[in-house]
Write a protein that holds these residues in place. Structure first.
Motif, PDB file in Angstrom:
ATOM      1  N   GLN A   3       0.785  -1.559  -0.111  1.00  0.00           N
ATOM      2  CA  GLN A   3       0.159  -0.042  -0.244  1.00  0.00           C
ATOM      3  C   GLN A   3       0.904   0.957  -0.153  1.00  0.00           C
ATOM      4  O   GLN A   3       0.216   2.257   0.720  1.00  0.00           O
ATOM      5  N   ARG A   4       1.805   0.831  -0.170  1.00  0.00           N
ATOM      6  CA  ARG A   4       2.740   2.491  -0.892  1.00  0.00           C
ATOM      7  C   ARG A   4       3.771   2.151  -2.201  1.00  0.00           C
ATOM      8  O   ARG A   4       3.690   0.810  -2.646  1.00  0.00           O
ATOM      9  N   ASP A   5       4.767   3.018  -2.446  1.00  0.00           N
ATOM     10  CA  ASP A   5       5.137   2.804  -3.312  1.00  0.00           C
ATOM     11  C   ASP A   5       6.677   2.053  -3.120  1.00  0.00           C
ATOM     12  O   ASP A   5       6.657   1.993  -1.787  1.00  0.00           O
ATOM     13  N   GLY A  15       7.749  -4.599  -6.570  1.00  0.00           N
ATOM     14  CA  GLY A  15       6.956  -5.780  -7.608  1.00  0.00           C
ATOM     15  C   GLY A  15       7.116  -4.898  -9.007  1.00  0.00           C
ATOM     16  O   GLY A  15       6.598  -5.521 -10.013  1.00  0.00           O
ATOM     17  N   SER A  16       6.403  -3.833  -9.184  1.00  0.00           N
ATOM     18  CA  SER A  16       6.779  -2.902 -10.020  1.00  0.00           C
ATOM     19  C   SER A  16       8.019  -3.274 -10.809  1.00  0.00           C
ATOM     20  O   SER A  16       7.742  -3.031 -12.806  1.00  0.00           O
ATOM     21  N   TYR A  17       9.130  -3.815 -10.895  1.00  0.00           N
ATOM     22  CA  TYR A  17      10.347  -4.786 -11.870  1.00  0.00           C
ATOM     23  C   TYR A  17       9.732  -5.668 -12.886  1.00  0.00           C
ATOM     24  O   TYR A  17      10.875  -5.850 -13.358  1.00  0.00           O
ATOM     25  N   THR A  31       3.234  -1.733 -17.740  1.00  0.00           N
ATOM     26  CA  THR A  31       2.500  -1.228 -17.467  1.00  0.00           C
ATOM     27  C   THR A  31       1.491  -1.625 -18.721  1.00  0.00           C
ATOM     28  O   THR A  31       2.176  -1.587 -20.161  1.00  0.00           O
ATOM     29  N   SER A  32       0.224  -2.132 -18.909  1.00  0.00           N
ATOM     30  CA  SER A  32      -0.575  -2.579 -20.000  1.00  0.00           C
ATOM     31  C   SER A  32      -1.265  -1.644 -19.962  1.00  0.00           C
ATOM     32  O   SER A  32      -1.440  -0.698 -19.612  1.00  0.00           O
ATOM     33  N   PRO A  58       0.662  -4.315 -12.348  1.00  0.00           N
ATOM     34  CA  PRO A  58      -0.031  -5.126 -11.457  1.00  0.00           C
ATOM     35  C   PRO A  58       1.129  -5.195 -10.147  1.00  0.00           C
ATOM     36  O   PRO A  58       0.492  -5.434  -9.219  1.00  0.00           O
ATOM     37  N   GLY A  59       2.666  -4.583 -10.298  1.00  0.00           N
ATOM     38  CA  GLY A  59       3.291  -4.927  -9.487  1.00  0.00           C
ATOM     39  C   GLY A  59       3.256  -3.361  -8.320  1.00  0.00           C
ATOM     40  O   GLY A  59       3.981  -3.667  -7.594  1.00  0.00           O
ATOM     41  N   ARG A  60       2.676  -3.107  -9.179  1.00  0.00           N
ATOM     42  CA  ARG A  60       2.829  -1.524  -8.362  1.00  0.00           C
ATOM     43  C   ARG A  60       2.267  -2.100  -6.637  1.00  0.00           C
ATOM     44  O   ARG A  60       1.739  -2.429  -6.221  1.00  0.00           O
ATOM     45  N   HIS A  61       3.059  -1.074  -6.117  1.00  0.00           N
ATOM     46  CA  HIS A  61       2.752  -1.703  -4.520  1.00  0.00           C
ATOM     47  C   HIS A  61       2.237  -2.632  -3.697  1.00  0.00           C
ATOM     48  O   HIS A  61       1.958  -2.925  -2.920  1.00  0.00           O
ATOM     49  N   ARG A  62       3.192  -3.756  -4.367  1.00  0.00           N
ATOM     50  CA  ARG A  62       3.737  -4.660  -4.162  1.00  0.00           C
ATOM     51  C   ARG A  62       5.094  -4.633  -4.140  1.00  0.00           C
ATOM     52  O   ARG A  62       6.219  -4.557  -4.792  1.00  0.00           O
ATOM     53  N   VAL A  63       5.535  -6.449  -3.344  1.00  0.00           N
ATOM     54  CA  VAL A  63       7.571  -6.578  -3.431  1.00  0.00           C
ATOM     55  C   VAL A  63       7.237  -7.998  -3.518  1.00  0.00           C
ATOM     56  O   VAL A  63       6.202  -8.677  -2.291  1.00  0.00           O
TER      57      VAL A  63
END
Ligand SMILES: Cc1ncc(COP(=O)(O)O)c(C=O)c1O
Length: 398
Positions: free
Chosen positions: A335-337, A356-358, A362-363, A369-374
Motif C-alpha cells: 500500500q505504498r511505493d 513488484g513493479s520491476y 504497465t498494461s 499490477p506489481g505497483r505497491h507490491r514487493v
C-alpha cells in the motif's frame, strides 16, 4: 547488430542494483538476500554423488535429444506426478534449465512469414522476464494479461480482445506463478486449451514450481492433464517446461526438460540442434537420479512450509500478506511505493527484496499490477527467514 536487442528492458536485478547504489546499510546487521529466487537448500547428496561419479563421461559430445534413459526418467516422473502418458520418444526433450528453453522455444515457434499483422505472445503480468525478452527478440508483440488480487492472480482470458487472439501465436502460463504463487486449476487450463484450439495458438506452460506447493493433497495440475482431459492425446498445442532447479535445489546444474506435442517437439529439436545446447552427459545422469526420486522433493516442501509457518505470524499483524498456493515467494500488498519501500528497508535493515513493479509492465489499461507490491523470496534457511521477517516488522513499526 540485431536492432531488436534495443527493445530489451533492463533485468529486474540490474534495476535493483541501481536502486541500492550509494546506500550504506547498518554494518551491525548481516545482509539478508530475499530478492532472488535462487533455492538455498542443500542439494541432495545422491545427485551430487551421481554427478561426481559420471564426470569421466565428459569425454564425449552429448546429443541434443538427450540419452534415452534421460527422456524415460522425465516421462516416468510425468506419469507418476500427473498421471499422464508421455511417449519418451518424440514427446520429451532435455533442456539446460527452463530459462533457455522458454527463450528458445519462442524463437522456434513465432512465425517469420511477413504477414499483414504482427504476431502476439501473450503472458501473465507480472511475469518471468524471459517471456517478454523472448517475444521481443522473435519479432512478436508481448501482450500483458494482468494478474491481480481482483482476479485471484489468474489471467482473465475471457477479457482478451478477439483481434489479440487472432494474432496470438503463444500464450505463456506460469503455475504455480512467479511471483504470485497462484495455482491454475485444471478447469482454467482446459478453458485455455479450448481457446488455443479456437484461435490456433500454442500454450507454453511454465511449470518449474510444480513441485513446491502448500497442500500435499492437492498438487498443482499440469497443462498435460488438461490436454488429456480435453481429448488431446498427443498434447496438441501444448508444451510444458519443468526444471530441477527448484524441485531439487540445484539451480547450478542447469537441468530441465520440455514435454508435449510431438509436432512442436520435432521442429524445436531441429532448432536446438543448430542452437547447440545439448545437455552434458554427466548432467543428464545426475538428473536421471533426481527425477527418479520423489522423497527429496517432498522433504524440500516440508522446509518451505516450515518457513511460511514461522514467518507469516510475524508479518501478518503488520502486512497484508497470505500464504501462496505454491512456489516460494511472498507477494504482499504494501500500500505504498514499492521502490521507496525496498530502498528504505535496505537502508534501515540491510535486507534486500524486490520491488513488484520491476516484475510487471504497465498494461493497456495504464496500470502496473506489481505497483505497491514487493516480492520476498523465502529461499534462505528458516532461521534467516525468521530474522528477516522480524526486521521487516521492526522497519514497519517505525
Ligand atoms: C517462473 C520461472 N520460470 C523459469 C525459471 C528458470 O529456472 P531454471 O532455468 O533454473 O529452470 C525461473 C527461475 O527463477 C522462474 O522463476
Amino acid at each position: 547488430m540485431n536492432q531488436r536487442l534495443e527493445l530489451l528492458a533492463a533485468y529486474p536485478f540490474e534495476r535493483l542494483a541501481r536502486l541500492k547504489a550509494g546506500i550504506t546499510p547498518p554494518a551491525t546487521l548481516p545482509h539478508i538476500a530475499m530478492s532472488i529466487g535462487e533455492p538455498k537448500h542443500a542439494p541432495p547428496d545422491f545427485v551430487i554423488d551421481a554427478l561426481r561419479r559420471e564426470l569421466g563421461k565428459l569425454d564425449s559430445y552429448p546429443v541434443t535429444a538427450g540419452l534415452p534413459e534421460m527422456r524415460h526418467a522425465c516421462a516416468a516422473w510425468l506419469e507418476r506426478r500427473f498421471d499422464v502418458h508421455v511417449n519418451p520418444e518424440g514427446m520429451v526433450l532435455p533442456v539446460n534449465g527452463t530459462r533457455e528453453a522458454l527463450f528458445s522455444f519462442v524463437q522456434a515457434v513465432v512465425s517469420t512469414k511477413l504477414a499483414d499483422h504482427k504476431p502476439v505472445v501473450a503472458m501473465p503480468n507480472p511475469f518471468y522476464q524471459i517471456y517478454e525478452g523472448a517475444a521481443l527478440l522473435a519479432g512478436a508483440e508481448p501482450v500483458f494479461l494482468n494478474t491481480t488480487a481482483g482476479n485471484r492472480f489468474q489471467p482473465d482470458l475471457d477479457a482478451v480482445p478477439a483481434d489479440v487472439w487472432k494474432r496470438c501465436e503463444i500464450l505463456f502460463l506460469c503455475s504455480p506463478g512467479n511471483p504470485t504463487g497462484s495455482v491454475l486449476s485444471l478447469d482454467f487450463l482446459r478453458h485455455a486449451l479450448r481457446l488455443a484450439d479456437r484461435h490456433d495458438f500454442v500454450i507454453a506452460s511454465d511449470e518449474c514450481y510444480a513441485e513446491l506447493y502448500r497442500d500435499e493433497l492437492s498438487p498443482p495440475p499440469s497443462l498435460l492433464q488438461a490436454a488429456a482431459a480435453n481429448g488431446h492425446d498427443a498434447f496438441q498445442r501444448c508444451m510444458v517446461f519443468h526444471s530441477l532447479s527448484k524441485r531439487s535445489s540445484v539451480p547450478g546444474l542447469r537441468s530441465g526438460f520440455v514435454a508435449g506435442d510431438p509436432a512442436l517437439i520435432k521442429p524445436y529439436l531441429l532448432y536446438r540442434t543448430y542452437h547447440g545446447c545439448a545437455m552434458p552427459v554427466p548432467t543428464q545422469l545426475a538428473s536421471i537420479a533426481a527425477w527418479n526420486d520423489d522423497a527429496h522433493a517432498a522433504a524440500n516442501r516440508v522446509l518451505y512450509r516450515e518457513k511460511y509457518a514461522r514467518v507469516l505470524p510475524i508479518l501478518q499483524p503488520v502486512l497484508d500478506v497470505v500464504e501462496p498456493d505454491g512456489a516460494f515467494y511472498l507477494w504482499p500488498d504494501i500500500q505504498r511505493d514499492d521502490e521507496a519501500f525496498t530502498r528504505d528497508l535496505y537502508a534501515a535493515q540491510n535486507l534486500t527484496i524486490l520491488p513488484g513493479s520491476y516484475l510487471a509492465r504497465t498494461s493497456r489499461d495504464g496500470t502496473n499490477p506489481g505497483r505497491h507490491r514487493v516480492r520476498i523470496s523465502l529461499v534462505a534457511p528458516v532461521e534467516e527467514c525468521v530474522t528477516a521477517a522480524q526486521r521487516i516488522r521492526t522497519f514497519l513499526a517505525k
